[in-house]
Design a protein around this motif. Structure first.
Motif, PDB file in Angstrom:
ATOM      1  N   SER A   1       0.791  -1.404   0.031  1.00  0.00           N
ATOM      2  CA  SER A   1      -0.376  -0.290   0.083  1.00  0.00           C
ATOM      3  C   SER A   1       1.154   1.333  -0.050  1.00  0.00           C
TER       4      SER A   1
ATOM      5  N   ALA B   1      -4.972  -8.580  14.167  1.00  0.00           N
ATOM      6  CA  ALA B   1      -3.957  -8.250  14.982  1.00  0.00           C
ATOM      7  C   ALA B   1      -4.125  -6.660  15.340  1.00  0.00           C
TER       8      ALA B   1
ATOM      9  N   THR C   1      -7.247   7.596   1.964  1.00  0.00           N
ATOM     10  CA  THR C   1      -6.990   6.728   0.765  1.00  0.00           C
ATOM     11  C   THR C   1      -8.325   6.412  -0.267  1.00  0.00           C
TER      12      THR C   1
ATOM     13  N   HIS D   1       1.083   5.935  12.379  1.00  0.00           N
ATOM     14  CA  HIS D   1       0.563   4.068  12.112  1.00  0.00           C
ATOM     15  C   HIS D   1       2.330   3.243  11.262  1.00  0.00           C
TER      16      HIS D   1
ATOM     17  N   VAL E   1       3.968   0.261  13.947  1.00  0.00           N
ATOM     18  CA  VAL E   1       4.453  -0.578  14.068  1.00  0.00           C
ATOM     19  C   VAL E   1       5.788  -1.311  14.621  1.00  0.00           C
TER      20      VAL E   1
HETATM   21  C1  HEM Z   1      -2.740   3.686   3.074  1.00  0.00           C
HETATM   22  C2  HEM Z   1      -3.031   3.050   4.375  1.00  0.00           C
HETATM   23  C3  HEM Z   1      -1.932   2.404   4.482  1.00  0.00           C
HETATM   24  C4  HEM Z   1      -0.667   1.571   4.246  1.00  0.00           C
HETATM   25  C5  HEM Z   1       0.560   2.371   4.033  1.00  0.00           C
HETATM   26  C6  HEM Z   1      -0.347   0.885   5.573  1.00  0.00           C
HETATM   27  C7  HEM Z   1       1.464   0.466   6.630  1.00  0.00           C
HETATM   28  C8  HEM Z   1       1.252   0.050   7.379  1.00  0.00           C
HETATM   29  C9  HEM Z   1       2.613  -0.885   7.352  1.00  0.00           C
HETATM   30  C10 HEM Z   1       3.799  -0.582   5.605  1.00  0.00           C
HETATM   31  C11 HEM Z   1       1.955  -2.138   7.940  1.00  0.00           C
HETATM   32  C12 HEM Z   1       3.560  -2.986   8.588  1.00  0.00           C
HETATM   33  C13 HEM Z   1       3.533  -4.335   7.641  1.00  0.00           C
HETATM   34  C14 HEM Z   1       2.955  -4.552   7.859  1.00  0.00           C
HETATM   35  O1  HEM Z   1       1.739  -5.550   8.656  1.00  0.00           O
HETATM   36  O2  HEM Z   1       1.233  -5.351   6.384  1.00  0.00           O
HETATM   37  C15 HEM Z   1       1.298  -1.854   9.173  1.00  0.00           C
HETATM   38  C16 HEM Z   1       0.254  -2.706   9.765  1.00  0.00           C
HETATM   39  C17 HEM Z   1      -0.859  -2.405  10.370  1.00  0.00           C
HETATM   40  N1  HEM Z   1      -1.785  -1.582   9.775  1.00  0.00           N
HETATM   41 FE1  HEM Z   1      -1.622  -0.854   8.352  1.00  0.00          FE
HETATM   42  N2  HEM Z   1      -1.251   0.745   6.380  1.00  0.00           N
HETATM   43  C18 HEM Z   1      -2.308   1.390   5.670  1.00  0.00           C
HETATM   44  C19 HEM Z   1      -3.661   1.006   6.244  1.00  0.00           C
HETATM   45  C20 HEM Z   1      -4.304   0.272   6.814  1.00  0.00           C
HETATM   46  C21 HEM Z   1      -5.574   0.220   7.080  1.00  0.00           C
HETATM   47  C22 HEM Z   1      -6.351   0.143   6.211  1.00  0.00           C
HETATM   48  C23 HEM Z   1      -5.830  -1.009   8.191  1.00  0.00           C
HETATM   49  C24 HEM Z   1      -6.808  -1.398   9.778  1.00  0.00           C
HETATM   50  C25 HEM Z   1      -8.120  -0.383   9.673  1.00  0.00           C
HETATM   51  C26 HEM Z   1      -4.695  -0.906   9.052  1.00  0.00           C
HETATM   52  C27 HEM Z   1      -3.618  -1.427  10.303  1.00  0.00           C
HETATM   53  C28 HEM Z   1      -2.893  -2.268  10.759  1.00  0.00           C
HETATM   54  C29 HEM Z   1      -2.580  -2.744  11.737  1.00  0.00           C
HETATM   55  C30 HEM Z   1      -3.234  -3.717  12.562  1.00  0.00           C
HETATM   56  C31 HEM Z   1      -0.683  -3.065  11.573  1.00  0.00           C
HETATM   57  C32 HEM Z   1      -0.586  -3.895  12.593  1.00  0.00           C
HETATM   58  C33 HEM Z   1      -0.137  -5.535  11.925  1.00  0.00           C
HETATM   59  C34 HEM Z   1       0.701  -6.205  12.558  1.00  0.00           C
HETATM   60  O3  HEM Z   1       0.702  -6.007  13.421  1.00  0.00           O
HETATM   61  O4  HEM Z   1       1.116  -7.182  11.660  1.00  0.00           O
HETATM   62  N3  HEM Z   1      -3.649  -0.510   7.926  1.00  0.00           N
HETATM   63  N4  HEM Z   1       0.479  -1.112   8.001  1.00  0.00           N
END
Ligand code: HEM
Length: 363
Positions: free
Chosen positions: A48, A116, A135, A209, A213
């Motif tokens: 993303s 998660a 987005t 965000h 992480v």
């Molecule tokens: C432009 C939108 C977004 C970007 C660029 C983004 C980016 C990231 C990245 C780079 C990570 C770490 C790698 C991974 O676990 O995939 C992450 C983790 C996470 N994201 Fe996003 N994210 C976005 C949208 C969202 C959305 C829509 C949600 C849920 C409503 C979300 C919830 C989470 C959660 C809970 C984690 C932690 C996952 C874990 O601990 O395994 N993210 N995000």
């Protein structure tokens, strides 16, 4: 040879003393990412983010020639037909916008089913939801900018959604449109939103965000959490996970290049506000589900009641989706965990069915 090596080492030491590069590298080496049969889903946040970077790069290039307002259609026509490789940059920007929305949805459902969002990652979930909303607003505001027929009528239809909100609907619509009709003023407003306001909000939310992480690491799915610690496997973030991340980005870039060059983004005829809307006009695919739901409610409960009921239903689902981390708090696979999983499956099924249904009716 010897002297140049010695010199570059000196430069590195000079930089390291000032920027603490070795500390950063050490940190990246110590950070680990779990490895198991669901690890594939850890790449979607990064994918993303990759599409977002493509959006910034191609968006800045488009801005060099785009002229918001009365000339917007003409400037997009020039970009598409007159300026060298303009069509490719425009096509990449439009395709990447769609791929980004898709990647964000996949990322959201994968973190949902891996649970998660549980403690301590609740704010990761909420900031993620804000990123999803941003987005989609990027997509909606960008869609109008070429001001061709499809963009104009799809925006008109799209703005009917907030218009049906009780009390504030008309006010929101007037502020967003800048008048009673979609026109040059609307384009100015959408442009300011698209290139200034949204990035100004998006970038700090994304930074928050990503910081979360880094702070909490990647969550383990319940199937892995049940395993004894000795049986869990992980790999260093740097260089192992990082190089896999880069490989995924390369795949994403290839998909984008194929789509953007083989299926160039089209520009329709200039919008004519006096002409009747073409048949089957509909919003972008990622708004199709809401559009169809509102249409169905309108059909089942004629008049304003249907519109309000549709909005209440939609808002309720969104609210429940947001508070899942407060409900499913357990660590083991208890009753609440099962309810949350079934809720996720229902929401996903509803999204897919209403989207297909929507297209079925308009195409
Ligand atoms: C432009 C939108 C977004 C970007 C660029 C983004 C980016 C990231 C990245 C780079 C990570 C770490 C790698 C991974 O676990 O995939 C992450 C983790 C996470 N994201 Fe996003 N994210 C976005 C949208 C969202 C959305 C829509 C949600 C849920 C409503 C979300 C919830 C989470 C959660 C809970 C984690 C932690 C996952 C874990 O601990 O395994 N993210 N995000």
């Amino acid at each position: 040879m010897q002297t140049s090596l010695w010199r570059s080492r000196k430069v590195l030491v000079w930089l390291d003393e000032r920027l603490a590069l070795t500390e950063l590298l050490e940190y990246a080496r110590h950070k680990t990412v779990p490895e198991h049969k669901h690890s594939f889903w850890y790449y979607w946040g990064g994918i993303s983010m990759f599409f977002f970077l493509i959006q910034v790069f191609t968006g800045v290039l488009l801005m060099v020639y785009y002229r918001p307002g009365a000339e917007s259609y003409e400037s997009v026509r020039e970009i598409t037909y007159d300026i060298r490789f303009g069509w490719l940059i425009r096509s990449a920007h439009s395709w990447s916008a769609n791929l980004m929305v898709l990647a964000v949805f996949i990322h959201m459902f994968s973190v949902f089913f891996m649970k998660a969002y549980r403690k301590p990652r609740e704010f990761g979930w909420w900031s993620g939801l804000a990123l999803l909303a941003l987005t989609m607003t990027f997509g909606f505001s960008g869609y109008l900018l070429p001001m061709d027929e499809l963009a104009y009528f799809a925006t008109k239809v799209g703005l009917e959604l907030p218009a049906s909100l009780p009390l504030v609907g008309k006010f929101i619509n007037d502020v967003v449109r800048g008048g009673p009709e979609v026109g040059s003023v609307t384009i100015q407003r959408f442009f300011a939103l698209h290139v200034v306001v949204l990035p100004l909000i998006f970038i700090p939310v994304l930074a928050f965000h990503l910081w979360l992480v880094q702070k909490h690491g990647n969550a383990l799915p319940p199937s892995e959490e049940q395993k004894p610690i000795a049986e869990r496997r992980s790999i260093p973030f740097f260089p192992d996970f990082f190089s896999k991340d880069l490989a995924m980005w390369l795949v994403a870039l290839n998909v984008l290049a194929i789509l953007a060059s083989l299926y160039p983004w089209q520009l329709g005829p200039q919008a004519d506000p006096l002409a009747p809307a073409p048949a089957g006009i509909h919003p972008e695919w990622y708004f199709m589900s809401q559009f169809q739901l509102l249409k169905l409610f309108g059909r089942w409960f004629p008049g304003v009641t249907g519109e309000v009921l549709g909005l209440v239903f939609f808002t309720l689902i969104l609210l429940l989706w947001a508070i899942v981390p407060l409900y499913d708090t357990g660590t083991a696979a208890g009753r609440r965990a099962k309810v949350a999983t079934w809720f996720g499956i229902t929401v996903l099924a509803l999204l897919i069915v209403t989207t297909i249904w929507g297209y079925w009716e308009v195409l």
